[in-house]
Design an enzyme around this catalytic site. Structure first.
Site, PDB file in Angstrom:
ATOM      1  N   SER A 104     -15.129   7.196   1.229  1.00 34.41           N
ATOM      2  CA  SER A 104     -15.438   6.729  -0.119  1.00 34.41           C
ATOM      3  C   SER A 104     -14.701   5.417  -0.402  1.00 34.41           C
ATOM      4  O   SER A 104     -14.942   4.426   0.288  1.00 34.41           O
ATOM      5  CB  SER A 104     -15.102   7.842  -1.118  1.00 34.41           C
ATOM      6  OG  SER A 104     -15.610   7.542  -2.409  1.00 34.41           O
ATOM      7  N   ASP A 154     -26.785  11.150  -2.350  1.00 38.43           N
ATOM      8  CA  ASP A 154     -25.481  10.738  -2.869  1.00 38.43           C
ATOM      9  C   ASP A 154     -25.672  10.012  -4.206  1.00 38.43           C
ATOM     10  O   ASP A 154     -26.317   8.958  -4.251  1.00 38.43           O
ATOM     11  CB  ASP A 154     -24.796   9.807  -1.864  1.00 38.43           C
ATOM     12  CG  ASP A 154     -23.333   9.569  -2.180  1.00 38.43           C
ATOM     13  OD1 ASP A 154     -22.970   9.598  -3.357  1.00 38.43           O
ATOM     14  OD2 ASP A 154     -22.560   9.346  -1.226  1.00 38.43           O
ATOM     15  N   HIS A 185     -22.150  13.215  -2.165  1.00 35.32           N
ATOM     16  CA  HIS A 185     -20.967  12.439  -1.819  1.00 35.32           C
ATOM     17  C   HIS A 185     -19.849  13.356  -1.318  1.00 35.32           C
ATOM     18  O   HIS A 185     -18.734  13.367  -1.832  1.00 35.32           O
ATOM     19  CB  HIS A 185     -20.506  11.654  -3.053  1.00 35.32           C
ATOM     20  CG  HIS A 185     -19.609  10.500  -2.745  1.00 35.32           C
ATOM     21  ND1 HIS A 185     -20.049   9.356  -2.105  1.00 35.32           N
ATOM     22  CD2 HIS A 185     -18.288  10.299  -3.007  1.00 35.32           C
ATOM     23  CE1 HIS A 185     -19.039   8.507  -1.983  1.00 35.32           C
ATOM     24  NE2 HIS A 185     -17.953   9.057  -2.515  1.00 35.32           N
TER      25      HIS A 185
END
Length: 212
Positions: A104, A154, A185
């Site tokens: 991320s 996502d 995610h």
């Protein structure tokens, strides 16, 4: 000193073997990625820095003004600072190879490092990156191995931006593997398997059993 410019956790591995840099996601810390790093590369030497930007108390590696809206000047400054940190540790360790693993926000700073300093990493794993801008690679990525993992649903990183990132990297010569799962995610088992397969040559260099 650049070597101590971040709070970080260090794992002592085999001298002269691979060195991994682990970059956490928003709200994580220098310990978040250790378990993953040890699972993917047992016994590896690793450096895991804590992001030095606070977003309402959540640690990040650079500022943003909204979801998916980056402060590009801050990103450039933080990338340069992180590059100095990585270089200082690599110079001290003199590893056989340098690997970056980020999730991320950690994948985003790692990607920015790859664009700005292509020579820093021999291989990189970008897990759920979001690069909402056209990268300007300062050099060539020829011969660099990069794994990108992503979720087709996502809500943070639209799949088309993941595909676009992979295209940018390939256009600059990188050897890119793109691994999808059907979720959002979050890390899922198939991307962890893909990461283990991707890192098999580095486990072999450590004398570790290669499992897939």
């Amino acid at each position: 000193m650049a070597k101590d410019s971040y709070t970080y956790t260090q794992l002592r591995g085999k001298p002269g073997g691979p060195l991994a840099f682990l970059f956490h996601g928003t709200g994580g810390d220098e310990n978040q990625m250790l378990g993953l790093g040890l699972d993917l590369l047992p016994g590896v030497a690793a450096i895991s820095p804590r992001g030095d930007v606070s977003e309402f108390g959540a640690a990040r590696f650079f500022r943003r003004t909204g979801e998916g809206v980056y402060d590009m000047a801050d990103l450039a400054a933080r990338t340069a600072k992180m590059a100095g940190f990585v270089k200082a540790h690599v110079e001290e360790a003199r590893p056989s190879s340098v690997i970056g693993i980020g999730f991320s926000n950690g994948a985003n700073i790692l990607a920015s490092l790859v664009f700005a300093e292509p020579q820093l990493f021999d291989a990189a794993i970008l897990m759920h990156p979001l690069i909402p801008f056209e990268p300007q690679v300062k050099g060539s990525l020829a011969g660099k191995r990069i794994l990108v993992t992503a979720g087709r649903r996502d809500p943070i990183c639209p799949p088309e931006l993941t595909t676009r990132l992979a295209s940018y990297l390939r256009a600059d010569g990188a050897d890119v593997t793109l691994e999808w799962h059907e979720g959002g995610h979050e890390m899922r088992q198939n991307e962890l398997v893909a990461a283990r397969d991707f890192l098999a040559p580095y486990r072999a260099a450590q004398g570790q059993e290669v499992r897939t």
